[in-house]
Scaffold this motif. Structure first.
Motif, PDB file in Angstrom:
ATOM      1  N   GLN A 165       6.017   3.946  -8.852  1.00  0.00           N
ATOM      2  CA  GLN A 165       5.866   5.350  -9.227  1.00  0.00           C
ATOM      3  C   GLN A 165       7.200   6.083  -9.157  1.00  0.00           C
ATOM      4  O   GLN A 165       7.457   7.004  -9.909  1.00  0.00           O
ATOM      5  N   TYR A 166       8.055   5.685  -8.197  1.00  0.00           N
ATOM      6  CA  TYR A 166       9.370   6.301  -8.092  1.00  0.00           C
ATOM      7  C   TYR A 166      10.131   6.159  -9.418  1.00  0.00           C
ATOM      8  O   TYR A 166      10.646   7.122  -9.974  1.00  0.00           O
ATOM      9  N   ALA A 167      10.217   4.932  -9.911  1.00  0.00           N
ATOM     10  CA  ALA A 167      10.967   4.665 -11.142  1.00  0.00           C
ATOM     11  C   ALA A 167      10.358   5.432 -12.314  1.00  0.00           C
ATOM     12  O   ALA A 167      11.076   5.992 -13.147  1.00  0.00           O
ATOM     13  N   GLU A 168       9.055   5.437 -12.394  1.00  0.00           N
ATOM     14  CA  GLU A 168       8.388   6.130 -13.508  1.00  0.00           C
ATOM     15  C   GLU A 168       8.615   7.641 -13.438  1.00  0.00           C
ATOM     16  O   GLU A 168       8.862   8.294 -14.448  1.00  0.00           O
ATOM     17  N   ARG A 169       8.539   8.202 -12.223  1.00  0.00           N
ATOM     18  CA  ARG A 169       8.686   9.652 -12.076  1.00  0.00           C
ATOM     19  C   ARG A 169      10.112  10.108 -12.384  1.00  0.00           C
ATOM     20  O   ARG A 169      10.342  11.110 -13.053  1.00  0.00           O
ATOM     21  N   LEU A 170      11.105   9.358 -11.903  1.00  0.00           N
ATOM     22  CA  LEU A 170      12.475   9.757 -12.118  1.00  0.00           C
ATOM     23  C   LEU A 170      12.908   9.543 -13.564  1.00  0.00           C
ATOM     24  O   LEU A 170      13.814  10.198 -14.052  1.00  0.00           O
ATOM     25  N   ALA A 171      12.242   8.612 -14.235  1.00  0.00           N
ATOM     26  CA  ALA A 171      12.572   8.360 -15.638  1.00  0.00           C
ATOM     27  C   ALA A 171      11.952   9.420 -16.547  1.00  0.00           C
ATOM     28  O   ALA A 171      12.412   9.625 -17.671  1.00  0.00           O
ATOM     29  N   ALA A 211       0.801  -1.228   0.000  1.00  0.00           N
ATOM     30  CA  ALA A 211       0.000   0.000   0.000  1.00  0.00           C
ATOM     31  C   ALA A 211       0.835   1.279   0.000  1.00  0.00           C
ATOM     32  O   ALA A 211       0.357   2.324  -0.451  1.00  0.00           O
ATOM     33  N   GLN A 212       2.076   1.224   0.497  1.00  0.00           N
ATOM     34  CA  GLN A 212       2.795   2.471   0.764  1.00  0.00           C
ATOM     35  C   GLN A 212       4.177   2.577   0.127  1.00  0.00           C
ATOM     36  O   GLN A 212       4.917   3.522   0.411  1.00  0.00           O
ATOM     37  N   VAL A 213       4.546   1.659  -0.721  1.00  0.00           N
ATOM     38  CA  VAL A 213       5.906   1.670  -1.252  1.00  0.00           C
ATOM     39  C   VAL A 213       6.241   2.973  -1.964  1.00  0.00           C
ATOM     40  O   VAL A 213       7.384   3.433  -1.953  1.00  0.00           O
ATOM     41  N   ASP A 214       5.260   3.620  -2.597  1.00  0.00           N
ATOM     42  CA  ASP A 214       5.525   4.811  -3.392  1.00  0.00           C
ATOM     43  C   ASP A 214       5.395   6.121  -2.628  1.00  0.00           C
ATOM     44  O   ASP A 214       5.427   7.191  -3.233  1.00  0.00           O
ATOM     45  N   LEU A 215       5.263   6.046  -1.305  1.00  0.00           N
ATOM     46  CA  LEU A 215       5.170   7.284  -0.524  1.00  0.00           C
ATOM     47  C   LEU A 215       6.538   7.944  -0.382  1.00  0.00           C
ATOM     48  O   LEU A 215       7.569   7.284  -0.330  1.00  0.00           O
ATOM     49  N   THR A 216       6.524   9.258  -0.302  1.00  0.00           N
ATOM     50  CA  THR A 216       7.693  10.040   0.067  1.00  0.00           C
ATOM     51  C   THR A 216       7.246  11.077   1.088  1.00  0.00           C
ATOM     52  O   THR A 216       6.086  11.035   1.544  1.00  0.00           O
ATOM     53  N   ALA A 217       8.147  11.979   1.467  1.00  0.00           N
ATOM     54  CA  ALA A 217       7.807  12.974   2.491  1.00  0.00           C
ATOM     55  C   ALA A 217       8.109  14.373   1.973  1.00  0.00           C
ATOM     56  O   ALA A 217       9.091  14.597   1.257  1.00  0.00           O
ATOM     57  N   SER A 218       7.236  15.296   2.340  1.00  0.00           N
ATOM     58  CA  SER A 218       7.446  16.713   2.072  1.00  0.00           C
ATOM     59  C   SER A 218       7.104  17.460   3.354  1.00  0.00           C
ATOM     60  O   SER A 218       5.938  17.489   3.761  1.00  0.00           O
ATOM     61  N   GLU A 219       8.128  18.005   3.997  1.00  0.00           N
ATOM     62  CA  GLU A 219       7.991  18.571   5.341  1.00  0.00           C
ATOM     63  C   GLU A 219       7.381  17.502   6.252  1.00  0.00           C
ATOM     64  O   GLU A 219       7.937  16.412   6.358  1.00  0.00           O
ATOM     65  N   ASP A 220       6.237  17.762   6.887  1.00  0.00           N
ATOM     66  CA  ASP A 220       5.722  16.760   7.829  1.00  0.00           C
ATOM     67  C   ASP A 220       4.620  15.886   7.231  1.00  0.00           C
ATOM     68  O   ASP A 220       3.936  15.158   7.933  1.00  0.00           O
ATOM     69  N   ARG A 221       4.477  15.916   5.896  1.00  0.00           N
ATOM     70  CA  ARG A 221       3.425  15.151   5.239  1.00  0.00           C
ATOM     71  C   ARG A 221       4.011  13.969   4.478  1.00  0.00           C
ATOM     72  O   ARG A 221       5.144  14.005   4.016  1.00  0.00           O
ATOM     73  N   PHE A 222       3.197  12.927   4.318  1.00  0.00           N
ATOM     74  CA  PHE A 222       3.546  11.768   3.507  1.00  0.00           C
ATOM     75  C   PHE A 222       2.600  11.732   2.318  1.00  0.00           C
ATOM     76  O   PHE A 222       1.378  11.858   2.481  1.00  0.00           O
ATOM     77  N   LEU A 223       3.156  11.548   1.133  1.00  0.00           N
ATOM     78  CA  LEU A 223       2.340  11.580  -0.072  1.00  0.00           C
ATOM     79  C   LEU A 223       3.018  10.765  -1.160  1.00  0.00           C
ATOM     80  O   LEU A 223       4.233  10.520  -1.110  1.00  0.00           O
ATOM     81  N   PRO A 224       2.242  10.311  -2.168  1.00  0.00           N
ATOM     82  CA  PRO A 224       2.850   9.561  -3.266  1.00  0.00           C
ATOM     83  C   PRO A 224       3.863  10.408  -4.018  1.00  0.00           C
ATOM     84  O   PRO A 224       3.672  11.620  -4.198  1.00  0.00           O
ATOM     85  N   ILE A 225       4.939   9.784  -4.466  1.00  0.00           N
ATOM     86  CA  ILE A 225       5.984  10.493  -5.201  1.00  0.00           C
ATOM     87  C   ILE A 225       5.414  11.217  -6.411  1.00  0.00           C
ATOM     88  O   ILE A 225       5.860  12.318  -6.759  1.00  0.00           O
ATOM     89  N   GLY A 226       4.387  10.658  -7.014  1.00  0.00           N
ATOM     90  CA  GLY A 226       3.805  11.263  -8.201  1.00  0.00           C
ATOM     91  C   GLY A 226       3.123  12.591  -7.946  1.00  0.00           C
ATOM     92  O   GLY A 226       2.844  13.331  -8.891  1.00  0.00           O
ATOM     93  N   GLU A 227       2.854  12.910  -6.679  1.00  0.00           N
ATOM     94  CA  GLU A 227       2.197  14.178  -6.352  1.00  0.00           C
ATOM     95  C   GLU A 227       3.178  15.313  -6.067  1.00  0.00           C
ATOM     96  O   GLU A 227       2.757  16.456  -5.845  1.00  0.00           O
ATOM     97  N   LEU A 228       4.473  15.023  -6.062  1.00  0.00           N
ATOM     98  CA  LEU A 228       5.445  16.098  -5.856  1.00  0.00           C
ATOM     99  C   LEU A 228       5.536  16.966  -7.105  1.00  0.00           C
ATOM    100  O   LEU A 228       5.581  16.446  -8.227  1.00  0.00           O
ATOM    101  N   PRO A 229       5.572  18.286  -6.958  1.00  0.00           N
ATOM    102  CA  PRO A 229       5.789  19.136  -8.135  1.00  0.00           C
ATOM    103  C   PRO A 229       7.188  18.891  -8.701  1.00  0.00           C
ATOM    104  O   PRO A 229       8.107  18.498  -7.989  1.00  0.00           O
TER     105      PRO A 229
END
Length: 419
Positions: A412-418, A335-353
């Motif tokens: 999502q990490y691999a897709e976003r960085l690619a 469920a959570q492999v694609d999460l990352t952090a922005s300040e104190d929030r956790f969100l999918p990597i795909g939602e980072l600007p």
């Protein structure tokens, strides 16, 4: 079984000091020790190290000579406890074997804590870190397969913990400002939340210290690189976990909570430990910690005119347990492999600007090669495939399965960085 250390009589502090032969304890046999016995010892070593360093820092922030003397007296006893616990590790256990034990601690300790965390945000904090330590276990296990081929990591973990990719270490490197979480309010939080935070922070801090100290001992450049990379993540994790503690709690409040936490840990582990000799050591240390807690409580009454019993539960009811967490880990990983952090929030990597500082930091630290990826590439090249111990089936995250199992799916990490 319930237990209230405030109502027990411990060993008077003057009678707690031991001679050198008592501290130079006989180590366990690495071939027959139960994996969770190794884990419990690693946790208690970390708890004692945290107690020692907290006491030193408190002493550096007080001018009262009586408080300094009291801290020094208890701290010396804590230092002896640390020696007795840490000296259980045998000299013939290689650095990498000990490392596998440390990562099994990080996985199964954090999993139990997350499952028993009453606060939803704090539970997410633990689950986030859990998937990263899970991946570290996989990376070190592959290093062991490459360098100590006659020893498999599944033997060290006793088949009790799976070994498969978690959130890939390459993607765990984040801007330091994004490792700070929302703190709890200690006096308003449930005591279990406070104990959970102190325990995981101490364990992660000990792992950080261990890697920073021994990471330069291997001769192989790949091994040295892997320790350097993962040591940096462990420093991130200490920032991650220490930031959930209450920054407004007084030094004496924290001292009482530290001593109470040690009582909880020794009380928990003496109930589970199958080795009679080690169990007796935990029971001895518990009786010492009861006295340490009493002294801290008395200091709080005298200095702050507060009754510590008002902020502590009437009894401990549930011990911390090392147990099978395979199903839980699979659920979190899926469920959570694609999460990352922005300040104190956790969100999918795909939602980072696209201009998020995460990507700039990634580009900087991962430039020129990433040891955690190189060790897997080396395993595939030399061994034919990466090393895994997947007793419950293929990795629950399809993008982390072996090439012949995943039908081209990526994280999502691999897709976003690619992109």
């Amino acid at each position: 079984m319930t237990f209230n250390p405030l109502q027990e009589r411990g060993i008077p502090i003057e009678r707690q000091f031991r001679n050198w032969s008592e501290l130079n304890v006989a180590p366990y046999d690495k071939e027959s020790v139960h994996p969770f016995s190794r884990c419990r010892g690693i946790v208690m070593n970390g708890a004692e190290m945290e107690a020692i360093w907290f006491s030193h820092n408190m002493a550096r922030h007080t001018a009262d000579p009586q408080i300094k003397q009291q801290l020094a007296l208890v701290r010396r006893a804590e230092a002896q406890q640390q020696k007795a616990i840490n000296w259980l590790i045998p000299g013939d256990e290689t650095t990498l074997e000990v490392t596998i034990g440390y990562e099994q601690v990080a996985v199964d300790l954090t999993a139990w804590i997350a499952r028993h965390e009453p606060d939803a945000y704090l539970r997410q904090v633990y689950e986030f870190g859990l998937l990263e330590d899970f991946d570290h276990l996989y990376r070190y296990a592959n290093l062991m397969a490459l360098t100590e081929g006659d020893k498999k990591a599944e033997q060290i973990v006793g088949g009790l913990t799976e070994i498969t990719p978690g959130r890939p270490t390459i993607f765990e490197h984040r801007d330091p400002r994004d490792e700070i979480r929302r703190p709890m309010t200690a006096l308003a939080a449930e005591t279990q939340s406070v104990l959970n935070a102190l325990t995981v922070m101490a364990a992660e801090q000990q792992t950080m210290n261990f890697y920073m100290t021994i990471g330069n001992r291997p001769q192989e450049p790949l091994a040295r690189g892997l320790y350097a990379e993962i040591a940096e993540i462990e420093e991130q994790h200490v920032s991650h976990y220490e930031s959930i503690l209450d920054p407004t709690a007084s030094w004496l409040t924290n001292l009482v909570l530290h001593e109470y936490n040690e009582c909880w840990l020794y009380w928990s582990f003496m109930q589970q430990e199958p080795d009679a000799r080690v169990k007796a050591l935990y029971e001895l240390h518990l009786n010492m910690e009861i006295e340490h807690l009493r002294l801290a409580c008395e200091m709080m009454r005298q200095v702050e005119n507060r009754d510590p019993a008002e902020m502590l539960p009437k009894a401990m009811t549930e011990p911390l347990m090392f147990q099978d967490n395979k199903a839980y880990l699979r659920q979190v990983l899926g469920a959570q492999v694609d999460l990352t952090a922005s300040e104190d929030r956790f969100l999918p990597i795909g939602e980072l600007p696209r201009d998020h500082r995460y990507f700039a930091y990634q580009a900087k630290v991962n430039e020129g090669g990433v040891p955690s990826e190189q060790v897997i590439d080396a395993a595939k090249s030399r061994l034919g495939r990466d090393y895994r111990f997947e007793s419950e089936g293929p990795n629950p995250a399809e993008g982390l399965r072996r090439d012949d199992e995943r039908n081209g799916a990526k994280t999502q990490y691999a897709e976003r960085l690619a992109a």
